[in-house]
Design an enzyme around this catalytic site. Structure first.
Site, mmCIF file in Angstrom:
data_model
loop_
_atom_site.group_PDB
_atom_site.id
_atom_site.type_symbol
_atom_site.label_atom_id
_atom_site.label_comp_id
_atom_site.label_asym_id
_atom_site.label_seq_id
_atom_site.Cartn_x
_atom_site.Cartn_y
_atom_site.Cartn_z
ATOM 1 N N GLU A 1 7.486 7.157 3.304
ATOM 2 C CA GLU A 1 7.295 8.580 3.652
ATOM 3 C C GLU A 1 5.948 8.795 4.344
ATOM 4 O OE1 GLU A 1 8.101 9.996 -0.294
ATOM 5 O OE2 GLU A 1 10.181 9.363 -0.046
ATOM 6 N N GLU B 1 11.151 -1.457 -0.507
ATOM 7 C CA GLU B 1 11.913 -0.216 -0.605
ATOM 8 C C GLU B 1 12.700 0.017 0.682
ATOM 9 O OE1 GLU B 1 10.039 2.590 -3.675
ATOM 10 O OE2 GLU B 1 9.023 2.967 -1.788
ATOM 11 N N ASN C 1 6.838 7.045 -9.301
ATOM 12 C CA ASN C 1 6.233 7.695 -8.141
ATOM 13 C C ASN C 1 6.702 9.153 -8.132
ATOM 14 O OD1 ASN C 1 5.273 8.503 -5.662
ATOM 15 N ND2 ASN C 1 6.634 7.200 -4.446
ATOM 16 N N HIS D 1 3.743 3.788 1.662
ATOM 17 C CA HIS D 1 5.094 4.263 1.318
ATOM 18 C C HIS D 1 5.793 4.691 2.602
ATOM 19 C CE1 HIS D 1 8.345 6.658 -0.282
ATOM 20 N NE2 HIS D 1 8.187 5.988 -1.407
ATOM 21 N N GLY E 1 15.940 7.912 -2.323
ATOM 22 C CA GLY E 1 16.371 9.285 -2.549
ATOM 23 C C GLY E 1 17.795 9.563 -2.082
ATOM 24 N N LYS F 1 5.688 11.554 -6.325
ATOM 25 C CA LYS F 1 5.634 12.188 -4.994
ATOM 26 C C LYS F 1 5.045 13.594 -5.125
ATOM 27 C CE LYS F 1 9.463 9.266 -3.669
ATOM 28 N NZ LYS F 1 10.597 9.027 -2.789
ATOM 29 N N SER G 1 16.397 4.474 -5.227
ATOM 30 C CA SER G 1 17.474 4.874 -6.139
ATOM 31 C C SER G 1 17.614 3.978 -7.366
ATOM 32 C CB SER G 1 18.797 5.002 -5.370
ATOM 33 O OG SER G 1 18.677 6.012 -4.377
HETATM 34 P P1 PGA Z 1 13.839 7.105 -5.290
HETATM 35 O O1 PGA Z 1 12.399 6.897 -4.603
HETATM 36 O O2 PGA Z 1 13.821 6.356 -6.595
HETATM 37 O O3 PGA Z 1 13.945 8.605 -5.489
HETATM 38 O O4 PGA Z 1 14.864 6.573 -4.352
HETATM 39 C C1 PGA Z 1 11.765 5.656 -4.645
HETATM 40 C C2 PGA Z 1 10.453 5.712 -3.873
HETATM 41 O O5 PGA Z 1 10.430 6.324 -2.797
HETATM 42 O O6 PGA Z 1 9.419 5.171 -4.305
#
Ligand code: PGA
Length: 253
Positions: free
Chosen positions: A99, A169, A9, A97, A175, A11, A215
């Site tokens: 976000e 998630e 992903n 997601h 992140g 983003k 992560s």
């Molecule tokens: P990350 O993001 O691996 O940077 O924690 C995962 C995601 O939001 O899909």
């Protein structure tokens, strides 16, 4: 064996040229996906066609959009519909997601509409669920994710739920460098599978890939993917580094 997936992903990261270079680097590693394995690159909208042609010759490599609108079409300046994605031969789309839920106020009901539009347009939704830290600390994470699935997915008939990919998630792990432990991941994935089994049946629940996200790194992917109910990962940060993502692809069961 159930389908195992390494999903990147990106983003809102990378220029077009950087994205192209990253894909070249990953493809140069020549990782062969087995029949039950898939690699999916969720790239920004303007890169979809480029990414699709990059992976066109690779077996079991796919491209995903990161979002689509919950309406079919119309006067919604700047938005992208599931039908548009289908017209570009895009076959996966991340839906819900955290976000999107947090910054764009997407609700479970809106996500149910997106899921329907994806399915109508032959797009496999990668449906994200997961709780915030406060919910985890209050111990109500199971009820919280159950509600997310109930309100966005459980209206689907059995034939369609089988086409969904779920991604768990936990928001506190996205992140932050703070990965869920293998025990926490396995426990939640097993729980998610049990509620899908309760709503449909065990055979159907056994077919749905459930990815872990938050992560996932080159050095923890293998351990996480070893969990019996973890069917791969949805990877943000580490998917932007060619070598790291290649290692994550290699870690699939
Ligand atoms: P990350 O993001 O691996 O940077 O924690 C995962 C995601 O939001 O899909």
């Amino acid at each position: 064996m159930r389908t195992q997936i390494a999903a990147a992903n990106w983003k809102m990261n990378l220029t077009f040229q950087q994205g192209e270079k990253l894909l070249d680097q990953i493809l140069a590693a020549k990782i062969k996906m087995k029949d039950h394995q898939k690699t999916i690159f969720a790239v920004p909208f303007p890169y979809l066609t480029m990414a699709r042609s990059e992976v066109a010759e690779e077996k079991n490599y796919y491209v995903a959009a990161q979002n689509c609108n919950h309406r079919k079409s119309g006067a919604f300046t700047g938005e992208i519909s599931a039908e548009m994605l289908h017209s570009l031969n895009i076959t996966y789309c991340i839906i819900g997601h955290s976000e999107r839920r947090q910054y764009f106020f997407e609700t479970n009901t809106m996500l149910a509409e997106k899921i329907n539009l994806c399915i109508e347009n032959f797009i496999t939704p990668i449906f994200c669920c997961g709780e915030a830290l406060a919910i985890r600390e209050s111990g109500t994470q199971n009820e919280f994710v159950a509600q997310q699935l109930k309100e966005s997915l459980f209206h689907l008939p059995a034939e369609q739920i089988k086409q969904i990919v779920v991604a768990y998630e936990p928001i506190w792990a996205i992140g932050t460098g703070k990965t869920a432990t293998t025990e926490q991941a396995q426990e939640m994935h097993e729980y998610l599978r049990s509620i899908i089994a309760g709503q449909y049946n065990k055979d159907i629940a056994n077919e749905v890939p459930i990815l872990y996200g938050g992560s996932v790194k080159a050095n923890n992917a293998r351990e996480l993917f070893t969990c019996p109910d973890v069917d791969g990962g949805l990877v943000g940060g580490a998917s932007l580094v060619g070598q790291d993502f290649v290692e994550i692809m290699r870690s699939l069961k």
